[in-house]
Design an enzyme around this catalytic site. Structure first.
Site, PDB file in Angstrom:
ATOM      1  N   HIS A   1       0.836  -1.203   0.000  1.00  0.00           N
ATOM      2  CA  HIS A   1       0.000   0.000   0.000  1.00  0.00           C
ATOM      3  C   HIS A   1       0.866   1.247   0.000  1.00  0.00           C
ATOM      4  CE1 HIS A   1       0.407   0.774   4.423  1.00  0.00           C
ATOM      5  NE2 HIS A   1       0.412  -0.533   4.534  1.00  0.00           N
TER       6      HIS A   1
ATOM      7  N   ASP B   1      -0.025   4.387   1.148  1.00  0.00           N
ATOM      8  CA  ASP B   1      -0.234   5.359   2.238  1.00  0.00           C
ATOM      9  C   ASP B   1       0.557   4.975   3.474  1.00  0.00           C
ATOM     10  OD1 ASP B   1      -2.052   3.113   2.386  1.00  0.00           O
ATOM     11  OD2 ASP B   1      -3.044   4.123   4.049  1.00  0.00           O
TER      12      ASP B   1
ATOM     13  N   ASP C   1       6.426   1.158   6.494  1.00  0.00           N
ATOM     14  CA  ASP C   1       5.114   0.538   6.352  1.00  0.00           C
ATOM     15  C   ASP C   1       4.280   1.519   5.546  1.00  0.00           C
ATOM     16  OD1 ASP C   1       2.574  -0.455   6.610  1.00  0.00           O
ATOM     17  OD2 ASP C   1       2.390  -0.077   8.743  1.00  0.00           O
TER      18      ASP C   1
ATOM     19  N   GLU D   1      -4.911   2.057   3.128  1.00  0.00           N
ATOM     20  CA  GLU D   1      -4.865   0.796   3.875  1.00  0.00           C
ATOM     21  C   GLU D   1      -4.930   1.045   5.375  1.00  0.00           C
ATOM     22  OE1 GLU D   1      -3.125  -2.573   6.120  1.00  0.00           O
ATOM     23  OE2 GLU D   1      -2.384  -0.531   6.025  1.00  0.00           O
ATOM     24  N   GLU D   2      -4.242   2.083   5.811  1.00  0.00           N
ATOM     25  CA  GLU D   2      -4.082   2.317   7.247  1.00  0.00           C
ATOM     26  C   GLU D   2      -5.368   2.780   7.927  1.00  0.00           C
ATOM     27  OE1 GLU D   2      -1.643   1.311   8.761  1.00  0.00           O
ATOM     28  OE2 GLU D   2       0.126   1.357   7.473  1.00  0.00           O
TER      29      GLU D   2
ATOM     30  N   ASP E   1       3.704  -6.604   3.417  1.00  0.00           N
ATOM     31  CA  ASP E   1       3.228  -5.643   4.423  1.00  0.00           C
ATOM     32  C   ASP E   1       3.299  -6.280   5.804  1.00  0.00           C
ATOM     33  OD1 ASP E   1       2.203  -3.356   5.517  1.00  0.00           O
ATOM     34  OD2 ASP E   1       0.124  -3.749   4.933  1.00  0.00           O
TER      35      ASP E   1
ATOM     36  N   HIS F   1       4.082   2.627  13.067  1.00  0.00           N
ATOM     37  CA  HIS F   1       2.983   3.534  13.454  1.00  0.00           C
ATOM     38  C   HIS F   1       3.366   4.470  14.602  1.00  0.00           C
ATOM     39  CE1 HIS F   1      -0.281   0.637  11.660  1.00  0.00           C
ATOM     40  NE2 HIS F   1       0.699   0.903  10.822  1.00  0.00           N
TER      41      HIS F   1
HETATM   42 ZN   LIG Z   1       1.033  -1.546   6.332  1.00  0.00          ZN
END
Ligand SMILES: [Zn+2]
Length: 483
Positions: free
Chosen positions: A76, A78, A116, A146-147, A170, A457
């Site tokens: 992904h 984003d 990520d 995706e997030e 991922d 994150h």
């Molecule tokens: Zn991810």
């Protein structure tokens, strides 16, 4: 001056650094999506950009691979945008400030790094850019949002995809191959409020000091759920004390195990000591039951200002019965993967609104029929206590399938290269792979993996330079071995 220019594999780090210069928060992917389209056009590769800004780039098989089924490489575009409090980084326009630490790791100063899932995008571009890597026909699929809501994957038209294997890049631990994930749904039970005048002393009860955690990835730790413990406290209290609830509020997010829950009750003055005694005894029980994972758990009882209204006895009783009986936590364990939770739920939020008490419950399972069974159980309980129930946000699981050719080939390739047997597992959380599993023909095999990325994150996100290189070696060898 480029920060990563001396790192190997050169192309992977070059593309990764390019990506970090383009803002790409979830929902703000136009520029990065256009960058991918431009990349493809410059190399005369077929490219599709859809309304959701997903990008599919196709590259034909190299010589000798023309008759091998194609491969889908997926990630992904984003990223999660987190920064330290003092940082004035603007994710809408500023490039990330990359830095290499101890020749070992790459960080972005004060912010998330977007490894990520920028690393997946960089791998894909490096492979598409190369004219020496051997591979079957490639469909490189890069999704958006995706997030947040997996919006890109949900919108994607997969009907034109021909690949028979999907490599989802991922995952964050090298040498751990993921072959399944949970599906889930949110349910919203509601109890309609009837009020009467507040007619007692006001006491505030709080279950607090819990650790909480992610309701999928940490549910196996069996930490306390403050909402559920409040249900137990109120039920226990109700056996000996006559009281009404005025308000109840606990938890902050559907997918976070609640760390505290507060209730205001109205009770006769003579019974206050009794309430305190019962709470003190329960606190001892809670401390004993949760001494391993939640040693700081406690119950606070204190006088509060009198309110105007309280719930009627009938609503108070419905609420207590519901909260005490509603299932929570692990419901079943996988019989195929040791230690993996198969089904669970999290009574994430209880909230007093103007006209109703609202609950948000997050249900997950790797087996769809079990997801529905849990939904039905909550619905039956709602019926029994006179509550209503809504549901939404269903997403599909990717059920573990022990027989998988791509798993066998990946394990063999990794083992031959590095002499290490990868670990095979599944996640008790949703992945885009669940959506692809549902959309693609049933004979398409999926595997999810990636290099070592840490503290994902968070503003401390970083990857291992060596692992990124090693995983690229593995990935390109895997493509080669598909013949
Ligand atoms: Zn991810």
């Amino acid at each position: 001056m480029r920060v990563l220019e001396n790192l190997e594999p050169k192309k992977v780090f070059e593309f990764f650094e390019d990506l970090t210069r383009i803002p790409h928060d979830s929902g703000n992917e136009k520029e990065i999506s256009d960058y991918l389209v431009k990349f493809a056009k410059e190399r005369n590769l077929e490219v599709i950009q859809d309304k959701a800004l997903n990008v599919i780039i196709k590259k034909p098989a190299t010589k000798g691979y023309e008759n091998i089924p194609g491969v889908i490489i997926q990630g992904h575009m984003d990223m999660v945008c987190e920064k330290l409090k003092h940082s004035n980084h603007d994710f809408e326009k500023d490039p990330l400030k990359l830095r290499i630490v101890d020749d070992e790791f790459v960080y972005a100063t004060d912010t998330t790094l977007g490894a990520d899932d920028g690393i997946a995008v960089a791998y894909g571009l490096a492979i598409l850019d190369s004219n020496v890597i051997e591979h079957p026909a490639i469909e490189f699929v890069v999704t958006t949002e995706e997030e947040t809501v997996m919006g890109g994957a949900n919108e994607l038209d997969t009907s034109g995809l021909k690949g028979k294997v999907l490599l989802n890049i991922d995952a964050e631990e090298e040498g751990v191959f993921i072959l399944g994930c949970a599906g889930g749904i949110l349910v919203y039970p509601e109890i309609k409020i009837e009020f009467e005048d507040f007619n007692g002393e006001s006491l505030q009860l709080e279950v607090a000091g819990l650790k909480g955690g992610h309701s999928g990835m940490e549910i196996h730790k069996q930490r306390g759920n403050a909402n559920k413990l409040m249900g137990r406290l109120l039920y226990t209290l109700g056996k000996e004390v006559n009281f009404n609830i005025a308000t109840i509020n606990g938890g902050s997010k559907s997918n976070a195990i609640p760390r505290s829950c507060k209730t205001i009750i109205s009770v006769r003055k003579e019974e206050i000591e009794k309430v305190k005694e019962i709470c003190a005894n329960l606190e001892k029980d809670f401390k004993n039951e949760y001494k391993v994972e939640d040693s700081d758990i406690h119950i606070i009882v204190k006088s509060d200002e009198k309110l105007e209204k309280q719930l009627t006895k009938k609503v108070t009783d419905s609420l207590i019965r519901f909260l005490f009986v509603v299932p929570d936590g692990i419901q079943s364990m996988s019989k195929e993967i040791d230690g993996l939770v198969e089904s669970s739920l999290n009574v994430g939020i209880v909230e007093t609104l103007e006209d109703r008490i609202k609950f948000i419950i997050d249900i997950r399972s790797a087996v769809r029929s079990k997801t529905h069974e849990i939904v039905n159980r909550i619905e039956a309980l709602c019926d029994a206590v006179g509550a209503a129930m809504d549901q939404n946000g269903e997403y599909p699981e990717w059920q573990y399938e022990p027989k998988s050719r791509i798993k066998d080939l990946s394990v063999k390739t990794y083992n031959n290269l590095f002499g290490i047997e990868p670990q095979i597992t599944a996640l008790h959380a949703g992945l885009e792979s669940g959506i692809f599993k549902e959309k693609l023909p049933s004979d398409v095999e999926i595997i999810s993996f990636g290099p070592d990325i840490f503290d994902v994150h968070t503003a401390n996100e970083h990857f291992s330079i060596e692992s990124v290189g090693r995983f690229y070696k593995f990935l390109t060898q895997l493509l080669k071995n598909m013949k």
